[in-house]
Write an enzyme that holds these catalytic residues in place. Structure first.
Site, PDB file in Angstrom:
ATOM      1  CD  GLU A   1       0.702  -5.953  10.735  1.00  0.00           C
ATOM      2  OE1 GLU A   1      -0.173  -6.791  10.876  1.00  0.00           O
ATOM      3  OE2 GLU A   1       0.295  -4.707  10.434  1.00  0.00           O
TER       4      GLU A   1
ATOM      5  N   PRO B   1       1.111  -1.092  -0.123  1.00  0.00           N
ATOM      6  CG  PRO B   1      -0.595  -1.304   1.737  1.00  0.00           C
ATOM      7  CD  PRO B   1       0.645  -2.142   1.267  1.00  0.00           C
TER       8      PRO B   1
ATOM      9  CG  ASP C   1      -8.280  -2.120 -22.788  1.00  0.00           C
ATOM     10  OD1 ASP C   1      -9.170  -2.952 -23.367  1.00  0.00           O
ATOM     11  OD2 ASP C   1      -7.106  -2.706 -22.252  1.00  0.00           O
TER      12      ASP C   1
ATOM     13  NE  ARG D   1      -6.616  -6.569 -20.863  1.00  0.00           N
ATOM     14  CZ  ARG D   1      -6.700  -5.235 -21.624  1.00  0.00           C
ATOM     15  NH1 ARG D   1      -5.806  -4.264 -21.571  1.00  0.00           N
ATOM     16  NH2 ARG D   1      -7.669  -5.384 -22.527  1.00  0.00           N
TER      17      ARG D   1
HETATM   18  N1  LIG Z   1      -2.803  -1.941  -2.394  1.00  0.00           N
HETATM   19  C1  LIG Z   1      -1.965  -2.787  -2.561  1.00  0.00           C
HETATM   20  O1  LIG Z   1      -1.286  -2.932  -3.638  1.00  0.00           O
HETATM   21  C2  LIG Z   1      -1.746  -3.713  -1.682  1.00  0.00           C
HETATM   22  C3  LIG Z   1      -0.402  -4.533  -1.543  1.00  0.00           C
HETATM   23  C4  LIG Z   1      -0.239  -5.508  -0.475  1.00  0.00           C
HETATM   24  C5  LIG Z   1      -1.369  -5.615   0.541  1.00  0.00           C
HETATM   25  N2  LIG Z   1      -1.021  -6.473   1.606  1.00  0.00           N
HETATM   26  C6  LIG Z   1       0.314  -6.917   2.027  1.00  0.00           C
HETATM   27  C7  LIG Z   1       1.228  -5.921   2.584  1.00  0.00           C
HETATM   28  C8  LIG Z   1       2.458  -5.741   2.317  1.00  0.00           C
HETATM   29  C9  LIG Z   1       3.224  -4.877   2.831  1.00  0.00           C
HETATM   30  C10 LIG Z   1       2.735  -3.924   3.959  1.00  0.00           C
HETATM   31  C11 LIG Z   1       1.183  -4.066   4.340  1.00  0.00           C
HETATM   32  O2  LIG Z   1       0.798  -3.166   5.145  1.00  0.00           O
HETATM   33  C12 LIG Z   1       0.509  -5.166   3.513  1.00  0.00           C
HETATM   34  N3  LIG Z   1      -2.271  -5.035   0.561  1.00  0.00           N
HETATM   35  C13 LIG Z   1      -2.469  -4.043  -0.423  1.00  0.00           C
END
Ligand SMILES: NC(=O)c1ccc(NCc2cccc(O)c2)nc1
Length: 252
Positions: free
Chosen positions: A126, A99, A179, A164
């Site tokens: 985490e 994230p 697209d 794709r």
């Molecule tokens: N928005 C995304 O691309 C996304 C990516 C991974 C994820 N979970 C694993 C993770 C990995 C690292 C930190 C963390 O807090 C959570 N969740 C959402």
């Protein structure tokens, strides 16, 4: 295109390897997929890949050492793959799905599609020890502002969006070009048989066979939809010459 994914849930990637267009791309060897489980690189009896966070707090953090062995193995696989193709000038970045990453959008997909390959790191818990990320990760990418239980689904979203766009993967290469977002607008409405559905017919222009009128209608429908649903995209849109003419007609 070469993919190596590092994940403690490698079976999830059957969704890409066993179904749909991505599985056909794999079968036609346009795409190579290796799944690497960091647990296979642990040395303790419990095959530990996570530990409590220093400084306290909830959850667990993925440890650097098993991930390091996994990513070095992935780099070996890439080296072998490209040396079989007689290539040593390849670029296969390590990408971490999180994230905290750069937001994935169509321009970024277009930038990633020409790459020789990617090593995708899927975090769980985490997150991952920062010292591993700083040492090995070249790109951190997020598929959206929300947290999932793991990076595997984001990794598959990224792979699908790139695969794709590879030449000769889609039934019709043009479909990826028409697209949503490709021209900076949302896609137009689509219709197919039957001609009438619960009394609702297909717009006449689409049955007219008049390709110029159809192209104009579709563009104006894209404009209407983009203005209504994504004013941010509409504000950033720059029409080409023909589109400007069509837009003027809209305002007349
Ligand atoms: N928005 C995304 O691309 C996304 C990516 C991974 C994820 N979970 C694993 C993770 C990995 C690292 C930190 C963390 O807090 C959570 N969740 C959402």
């Amino acid at each position: 295109m070469f993919f190596a994914v590092i994940s403690i849930m490698p079976e999830m990637f059957r969704a890409v390897s066993d179904f749909g267009i991505t599985s056909r791309a794999l079968a036609k060897a346009q795409v190579v997929l290796h799944t690497i489980n960091p647990r296979d690189f642990t040395t303790d009896n419990y095959r530990r890949i996570d530990e409590r966070p220093f400084g306290g707090g909830p959850g667990m953090v993925m440890m650097a050492e098993p991930l390091e062995k996994a990513v070095l193995h992935a780099k070996d696989l890439a080296r072998e793959h490209f040396s079989r193709l007689g290539r040593d000038d390849y670029h296969c970045p390590v990408v971490y799905l999180s994230p905290q990453g750069e937001r994935l959008d169509e321009p970024m997909v277009c930038e990633l599609a020409p790459l020789d390959g990617m090593i995708l790191l899927c975090g769980r818990y985490e997150g991952v020890d920062e010292r591993f990320l700083r040492r090995y990760v070249e790109r951190e990418i997020s598929i959206g502002d929300y947290v999932l239980t793991g990076g595997e689904l984001p990794a598959m979203v990224l792979m699908d969006s790139v695969i794709r766009r590879l030449p000769n993967v889609m039934q019709d290469d043009n479909s990826a070009l028409e697209d949503s977002f490709v021209d900076g607008l949302l896609d137009c409405p689509h219709y197919t048989k039957p001609h009438e559905f619960h009394g609702e017919r297909v717009p006449d222009v689409l049955l007219s066979g008049h390709h110029a009128n159809i192209a104009k209608w579709r563009f104006l429908e894209q404009v209407k939809r983009t203005k209504a649903r994504r004013p941010d995209l509409w504000a950033a849109f720059t029409p080409n010459k023909e589109q400007s003419r069509w837009l003027k007609a809209l305002d007349d």
